[in-house]
Design an enzyme around this catalytic site. Structure first.
Site, PDB file in Angstrom:
ATOM      1  N   ILE A 153       0.815  -1.327   0.138  1.00  0.00           N
ATOM      2  CA  ILE A 153       0.137   0.066   0.057  1.00  0.00           C
ATOM      3  C   ILE A 153       0.786   1.258  -0.039  1.00  0.00           C
ATOM      4  O   ILE A 153       0.755   2.285  -0.752  1.00  0.00           O
ATOM      5  CB  ILE A 153      -1.084   0.036   1.178  1.00  0.00           C
ATOM      6  N   ARG A 229      -3.667   0.962  11.249  1.00  0.00           N
ATOM      7  CA  ARG A 229      -4.140   0.162  12.505  1.00  0.00           C
ATOM      8  C   ARG A 229      -4.276   1.402  13.442  1.00  0.00           C
ATOM      9  O   ARG A 229      -3.376   2.280  13.596  1.00  0.00           O
ATOM     10  CB  ARG A 229      -3.515  -0.737  12.939  1.00  0.00           C
ATOM     11  N   ASP A 253      -8.847   6.562   9.080  1.00  0.00           N
ATOM     12  CA  ASP A 253      -9.958   5.485   8.503  1.00  0.00           C
ATOM     13  C   ASP A 253      -9.983   4.359   9.777  1.00  0.00           C
ATOM     14  O   ASP A 253     -10.673   3.592   9.566  1.00  0.00           O
ATOM     15  CB  ASP A 253      -9.325   4.868   7.421  1.00  0.00           C
ATOM     16  N   GLU A 258     -11.801   1.125  17.938  1.00  0.00           N
ATOM     17  CA  GLU A 258     -12.623   1.039  16.806  1.00  0.00           C
ATOM     18  C   GLU A 258     -13.592  -0.204  17.013  1.00  0.00           C
ATOM     19  O   GLU A 258     -14.891  -0.156  16.483  1.00  0.00           O
ATOM     20  CB  GLU A 258     -12.237   1.057  15.254  1.00  0.00           C
ATOM     21  N   PHE A 293     -10.468  -0.252   2.585  1.00  0.00           N
ATOM     22  CA  PHE A 293     -10.573  -1.359   1.618  1.00  0.00           C
ATOM     23  C   PHE A 293     -11.623  -1.384   0.627  1.00  0.00           C
ATOM     24  O   PHE A 293     -11.663  -2.275  -0.368  1.00  0.00           O
ATOM     25  CB  PHE A 293     -10.372  -2.488   2.377  1.00  0.00           C
TER      26      PHE A 293
HETATM   27  P1  NAI Z   1       2.740  -5.075   3.574  1.00  0.00           P
HETATM   28  O1  NAI Z   1       3.078  -6.110   4.640  1.00  0.00           O
HETATM   29  O2  NAI Z   1       2.809  -5.164   2.195  1.00  0.00           O
HETATM   30  O3  NAI Z   1       3.631  -3.391   4.106  1.00  0.00           O
HETATM   31  C1  NAI Z   1       3.908  -3.330   5.378  1.00  0.00           C
HETATM   32  C2  NAI Z   1       5.374  -2.541   5.310  1.00  0.00           C
HETATM   33  O4  NAI Z   1       5.540  -2.112   6.638  1.00  0.00           O
HETATM   34  C3  NAI Z   1       6.460  -3.612   4.848  1.00  0.00           C
HETATM   35  O5  NAI Z   1       7.408  -3.058   3.990  1.00  0.00           O
HETATM   36  C4  NAI Z   1       7.201  -3.446   6.252  1.00  0.00           C
HETATM   37  O6  NAI Z   1       8.497  -3.854   6.216  1.00  0.00           O
HETATM   38  C5  NAI Z   1       6.815  -2.358   6.989  1.00  0.00           C
HETATM   39  N1  NAI Z   1       7.171  -2.070   8.405  1.00  0.00           N
HETATM   40  C6  NAI Z   1       7.184  -3.279   9.450  1.00  0.00           C
HETATM   41  N2  NAI Z   1       7.423  -2.618  10.485  1.00  0.00           N
HETATM   42  C7  NAI Z   1       7.838  -1.362  10.362  1.00  0.00           C
HETATM   43  C8  NAI Z   1       8.068  -0.252  11.387  1.00  0.00           C
HETATM   44  N3  NAI Z   1       8.305  -0.768  12.532  1.00  0.00           N
HETATM   45  N4  NAI Z   1       8.338   0.802  10.709  1.00  0.00           N
HETATM   46  C9  NAI Z   1       7.698   1.108   9.562  1.00  0.00           C
HETATM   47  N5  NAI Z   1       7.652   0.145   8.708  1.00  0.00           N
HETATM   48  C10 NAI Z   1       7.573  -1.032   9.116  1.00  0.00           C
HETATM   49  O7  NAI Z   1       1.256  -4.352   3.912  1.00  0.00           O
HETATM   50  P2  NAI Z   1       0.231  -3.735   3.290  1.00  0.00           P
HETATM   51  O8  NAI Z   1      -0.535  -4.430   2.708  1.00  0.00           O
HETATM   52  O9  NAI Z   1       0.986  -2.536   2.786  1.00  0.00           O
HETATM   53  O10 NAI Z   1      -0.841  -2.924   4.433  1.00  0.00           O
HETATM   54  C11 NAI Z   1      -0.110  -1.972   5.491  1.00  0.00           C
HETATM   55  C12 NAI Z   1      -1.007  -1.974   6.686  1.00  0.00           C
HETATM   56  O11 NAI Z   1      -2.520  -1.433   6.000  1.00  0.00           O
HETATM   57  C13 NAI Z   1      -1.492  -3.243   7.111  1.00  0.00           C
HETATM   58  O12 NAI Z   1      -0.785  -3.671   8.159  1.00  0.00           O
HETATM   59  C14 NAI Z   1      -2.999  -3.043   7.634  1.00  0.00           C
HETATM   60  O13 NAI Z   1      -2.959  -3.063   8.945  1.00  0.00           O
HETATM   61  C15 NAI Z   1      -3.534  -1.729   6.901  1.00  0.00           C
HETATM   62  N6  NAI Z   1      -4.704  -2.135   6.103  1.00  0.00           N
HETATM   63  C16 NAI Z   1      -5.790  -1.121   6.310  1.00  0.00           C
HETATM   64  C17 NAI Z   1      -6.837  -1.660   5.454  1.00  0.00           C
HETATM   65  C18 NAI Z   1      -8.061  -0.714   5.955  1.00  0.00           C
HETATM   66  O14 NAI Z   1      -9.417  -0.724   5.252  1.00  0.00           O
HETATM   67  N7  NAI Z   1      -7.960   0.614   6.478  1.00  0.00           N
HETATM   68  C19 NAI Z   1      -6.920  -2.494   4.539  1.00  0.00           C
HETATM   69  C20 NAI Z   1      -5.761  -3.329   4.322  1.00  0.00           C
HETATM   70  C21 NAI Z   1      -4.691  -3.127   5.055  1.00  0.00           C
END
Ligand code: NAI
Length: 329
Positions: A153, A229, A253, A258, A293
């Site tokens: 994302i 989150r 969001d 929540e 999402f």
């Molecule tokens: P992803 O796993 O592809 O990317 C997460 C990134 O965060 C990774 O590159 C990881 O190395 C990095 N990361 C890990 N620890 C970290 C730290 N301490 N500081 C900075 N970066 C760190 O996950 P994706 O798909 O990009 O999703 C990101 C987040 O979005 C998910 O964890 C989820 O909580 C949230 N999400 C929210 C949605 C919504 O509807 N609001 C829907 C889908 C996801």
């Protein structure tokens, strides 16, 4: 394969009902959250759960006693699951990617709304009030966006921001080779960003990464966007910084607490959560109810990937979207 489907929303049903026959699945939809109290209602080997279900050790033990072998999360984040407790008892799959664009585009929508005060303009013109006093924003071009977490994302969001002509800086403990922005240490990112957008997972290291100290180190009048989150932000510190006018605003969001409110209609009720109620009073806070999402493309992908995992499980095939305690370490 039978599936007990917890926390069903009206919008879940059409997608899963339409695709279930294709995957030979029979779904029993339940309205309530999955937690230790409701877990005993599972009557199938597979349970489908969502973001605000509480899949802690107690819930896992009940599910395991009821013969549940697989929890299929119809979401990406899994901070609500005690993976250690699940080890050896049942398996967990998730939908790691459905539409990174859906979430990134919503983050952009929040960024634009907070900056250009679209929510306030909308209310005014609905009342035939065409006055624009107080609705001034700022150009995004040339401003610096700080992206925390450059996974699926975060990368899409970076590209959107580049489209606006913004300078993109980022922090991620695991930098991506194909990320074209500049990686900086987290403290430098806080100091240099005009807008900060959170795209990392919630875990013990990231919990309350936005707190009074880190907000204090930010530029005056920075904007915080959180589509990741709620627990990434210390809500009380955010409220203090909004009251003291340190921040320009926030686009949220997700919210720390929540689970008690989001996805439900409380319009005729009193909000007992004082922090949520306070956040809603700020004219410079745009709060949406975990809907980043929520696009047609994402819903179709969520249903398909979830049912594909269930089919793979029923055929004893590899579960490519499995998450385990070991992997989390
Ligand atoms: P992803 O796993 O592809 O990317 C997460 C990134 O965060 C990774 O590159 C990881 O190395 C990095 N990361 C890990 N620890 C970290 C730290 N301490 N500081 C900075 N970066 C760190 O996950 P994706 O798909 O990009 O999703 C990101 C987040 O979005 C998910 O964890 C989820 O909580 C949230 N999400 C929210 C949605 C919504 O509807 N609001 C829907 C889908 C996801």
């Amino acid at each position: 394969m039978k599936i007990t489907f917890f926390d069903t929303k009206p919008y879940d049903k059409p997608w899963f009902t339409r695709l279930a026959p294709e995957y030979n699945c029979e779904i029993r939809f339940l309205d309530y959250h999955l937690n230790a109290d409701t877990a005993s209602f599972a009557d199938s080997e597979v349970v489908c759960a969502f973001v605000n279900d509480v899949i802690d050790e107690a819930a896992i033990n009940v599910l395991s006693e009821k013969g549940v072998k697989l929890i299929a999360l119809r979401c990406a984040g899994y901070n609500n699951v005690n993976l250690k407790a699940a080890q050896g008892k049942l398996r967990i799959v998730r939908v790691p990617e459905y539409s990174p664009a859906a979430v990134a585009e919503h983050a952009a929508a929040l960024m634009l709304s907070v900056n250009r005060k679209i929510h306030r303009a909308y209310s005014r013109t609905k009342e035939n009030n065409f006055n624009i006093n107080g609705l001034i924003g700022f150009d995004l071009i040339g401003k610096t966006i700080g992206i925390i977490g450059t996974g699926k994302i975060g990368k899409v969001f970076a590209n959107i921001c580049k489209g606006f002509g913004m300078a993109v800086i980022a922090y991620d403990p695991y930098p991506a080779e194909d990320f074209s922005g500049e990686y900086l240490p987290l403290d430098e990112l806080f100091q240099k960003s005009d807008i900060i957008s959170l795209h990392c997972p919630l875990n013990p290291q990231t919990r309350h990464m936005i707190n009074s100290q880190t907000i204090g180190s930010m530029k005056e009048q920075a904007i915080i966007i959180n589509t990741s989150r709620g627990g990434l932000i210390d809500t009380k510190a955010l409220i203090d910084s909004l009251k003291s006018k340190k921040l320009y605003g926030a686009g949220l969001d997700v919210y720390e607490e929540e689970a008690d409110y989001f996805f439900e209609d409380f319009s005729a009720d009193i909000i007992a959560d004082d922090d949520l109620a306070r956040l809603l009073t700020f004219p410079n806070v745009v709060l949406t109810s975990h809907q980043a999402f929520f696009t047609e493309e994402a819903m179709e992908a969520i249903a398909r990937v979830t049912l594909e995992s269930v089919r793979a499980f029923s055929q004893n095939k590899e579960l490519i979207n499995e998450i385990t305690y070991k992997k989390e370490q």
